[in-house]
Design a protein around this motif. Structure first.
Motif, PDB file in Angstrom:
ATOM      1  N   GLU A 109       0.855  -1.374  -0.130  1.00  0.00           N
ATOM      2  CA  GLU A 109       0.010   0.141   0.060  1.00  0.00           C
ATOM      3  C   GLU A 109       1.072   1.327  -0.103  1.00  0.00           C
ATOM      4  N   LEU A 112       2.118   1.767  -3.474  1.00  0.00           N
ATOM      5  CA  LEU A 112       0.721   2.304  -4.373  1.00  0.00           C
ATOM      6  C   LEU A 112       0.588   3.730  -3.869  1.00  0.00           C
ATOM      7  N   ILE A 331      -2.135  -4.716  -9.691  1.00  0.00           N
ATOM      8  CA  ILE A 331      -1.241  -3.874  -8.798  1.00  0.00           C
ATOM      9  C   ILE A 331       0.236  -3.615  -9.570  1.00  0.00           C
ATOM     10  N   PRO A 333       3.001  -0.863  -9.018  1.00  0.00           N
ATOM     11  CA  PRO A 333       3.677   0.179  -8.356  1.00  0.00           C
ATOM     12  C   PRO A 333       4.750   1.028  -9.301  1.00  0.00           C
TER      13      PRO A 333
END
Length: 406
Positions: A109, A112, A331, A333
Motif C-alpha cells: 500500500e 501504491l 497492482i 507500483p
C-alpha cells in the motif's frame, strides 16, 4: 540427543591405551563430544539442528544448522503478482500469520500511495486481528517453553485459550492458521455479525486466566530457578546482533515498532511497552524474556478492548461499507526500492521490494524474518552453560523455522 563423534584428544587417546585404574578423574572430565540436538528433538521447536561441542555437561560451542524446511518464500514472491503472495507470507511464521500479512500489505500500500486512503474500520479491524494473533503466538511461546523445562499444566491451559482465538480468526477469515485475510487495500471480508460481542466475551474470560498462568508458571519458584541468570543477553550485544522484539525488550531496551514507526492506528491506541528489569536475576536472562512476553499479552488485551470500542461506537458496520472497495484489480507500483517493517510477535518483520514499474510481479522481494536474526545470537549466550540450560535458552528465543528457512 545422539552422539555424533567422540573427539580423540590426547587425553582421550591416553584413556583408551592406559591400563585399568591408571587414569585419574581429571582426565575423564576433559573429554569432548560433539552432540546433535535435533532436528527431531521436541525442544528445538521444529527442524532446527544444534551441533553441540560439550565437555561433559558443559557446553563449549553451539552451531545452529538450518535448511530443512525450504519455504522458498522469496523465489515464490518473485514469480507471482503482489496479491497472490499473501498466502505465502502466511506460511513463514505460521503461528502469527495475521501479523505477517499486516506487514506485507502495509508495504504494498505504501508503494501504491494509498496508505492514507484506507478506512479506519479496516485499520482497526487489522489491528484487532493482529493483536489476537499476537496473544496466540505468545501463548505458544510461553506454553511450550514451560513444557521444555518440565511444566506441563500451563501448556494445556494456553492451548485451550489459544483455541478460542483460532476459532475467532477462522470465523472471520474462513481459514485456520493460514488466513489470507488482509488484502492490499482492504480485507477479504468484513468481520462477521456478532464478532465484536464474541470477542468481548473472550476478553472477559481471558483476564482471570492470565493471572492464573502468571502465578503457576512465571512466578513459580522452580521456573525462576531454571530461567533466572540463564542465557543472559546484554543490551549492547542484542543491538549489535540486530535482535528485536521481546528478546531486545527483555534486555531492557524499550523499542517497539508500533511506537517507533507508528504505523496503522497504533498512535491512536493507549498501551505500554514492557521491558526486562532483572527482577529475578540478571537483566536480559531467560526469565526476563518470558516475563516480557507475558506482559505483552496483557497489553494486547488492552489494545483489543480499545479496537472493539472503536468498531462498535465510532466506526460502525454499515450496509454501504465495502472492505474491498480500494483493492486494486492490477497492482503495478512505480519503479522504486522500498523497505517496510512491522512489529511481529517475535520482532521486526521487514519486506524489501524492488519494482521496475512495468510488471505486476516484484522484481525482488526480500523478507527480513526476526526468528532468523534472533537465532544468530545463540552461540554467544550458550558458551559455558550446562546442556540442560541450553534447552532453556533455545526455548526463550521463540523461533519458528518457517521464518528462518524462508
Amino acid at each position: 540427543m545422539s552422539i555424533l563423534n567422540l573427539k580423540k584428544t590426547d587425553t582421550a587417546q591416553n584413556l583408551l591405551t592406559s591400563e585399568p585404574g591408571k587414569f585419574n578423574e581429571g582426565e575423564l572430565r576433559s573429554e569432548e563430544m560433539i552432540i546433535n540436538l535435533g532436528p527431531q528433538h521436541p525442544s528445538t521447536h521444529g527442524v532446527l539442528r544444534l551441533e553441540v561441542l560439550s565437555d561433559g555437561e558443559v557446553i563449549k560451542e553451539v552451531v545452529p544448522h538450518i535448511g530443512y524446511l525450504h519455504r522458498c518464500f522469496e523465489k515464490h514472491a518473485e514469480n507471482l503478482p503482489y496479491n497472490q503472495i499473501i498466502p505465502f507470507v502466511d506460511r513463514m511464521d505460521y503461528v502469527a500469520s495475521m501479523n505477517s500479512e499486516h506487514a506485507y500489505v502495509l508495504g504494498v500500500e505504501r508503494m501504491l500511495g494509498i496508505t492514507e486512503q484506507i478506512p479506519k474500520r479496516i485499520e482497526y479491524t487489522r489491528v484487532l486481528m493482529a493483536e489476537l494473533n499476537r496473544i496466540a503466538s505468545h501463548f505458544i511461546a510461553i506454553g511450550t517453553y514451560g513444557m521444555d523445562i518440565g511444566a506441563f499444566t500451563p501448556f494445556f491451559w494456553v492451548m485451550r485459550d489459544r483455541e478460542h482465538i483460532l476459532r475467532l480468526l477462522e470465523w472471520a477469515s474462513g481459514s485456520r492458521l493460514l488466513y489470507n485475510y488482509m488484502w492490499v487495500g482492504g480485507l477479504f471480508y468484513d468481520i462477521p455479525v456478532g464478532f465484536e460481542d464474541r470477542c468481548k466475551e473472550f476478553v472477559t474470560y481471558l483476564k482471570p486466566k492470565l493471572k492464573e498462568l502468571d502465578s503457576i508458571l512465571i512466578d513459580n519458584k522452580i521456573f525462576i530457578q531454571r530461567t533466572a541468570n540463564i542465557g543472559v543477553l546484554p543490551r549492547d550485544m542484542a543491538i549489535n546482533y540486530g535482535i528485536t522484539g521481546p528478546m531486545l525488550r527483555g534486555s531492557g531496551l524499550r523499542f517497539d515498532l508500533r511506537r517507533v514507526d507508528a504505523y496503522s492506528v497504533y498512535p491512536e491506541i493507549d498501551f505500554d511497552i514492557p521491558i526486562g528489569e532483572g527482577k529475578m536475576g540478571t537483566l536480559g536472562d531467560c526469565w526476563d524474556r518470558t516475563w516480557v512476553r507475558m506482559q505483552e499479552v496483557y497489553q494486547s488485551v488492552r489494545i483489543i478492548e480499545q479496537c472493539l470500542e472503536k468498531l462498535t461506537k465510532e466506526h460502525k458496520r454499515t450496509k454501504e461499507f465495502d472492505p474491498q472497495a480500494l483493492v486494486p484489480k492490477k497492482i503495478r507500483p512505480q519503479a522504486q526500492d522500498l523497505y517496510v517493517r512491522a512489529e511481529n510477535p517475535k520482532g521486526e518483520l521487514g519486506f524489501f521490494f524492488r519494482t521496475d514499474g512495468r510488471s505486476d510481479v516484484p522484481f525482488r522481494c526480500k523478507a527480513r524474518g526476526p526468528s532468523f536474526v534472533n537465532l544468530s545470537v545463540l552461540p554467544e549466550i550458550t558458551r559455558g552453560v550446562l546442556i540442560a540450560d541450553l534447552i532453556a535458552i533455545v526455548g526463550s528465543l521463540d523461533v519458528v523455522m518457517g521464518e528462518v528457512d524462508r
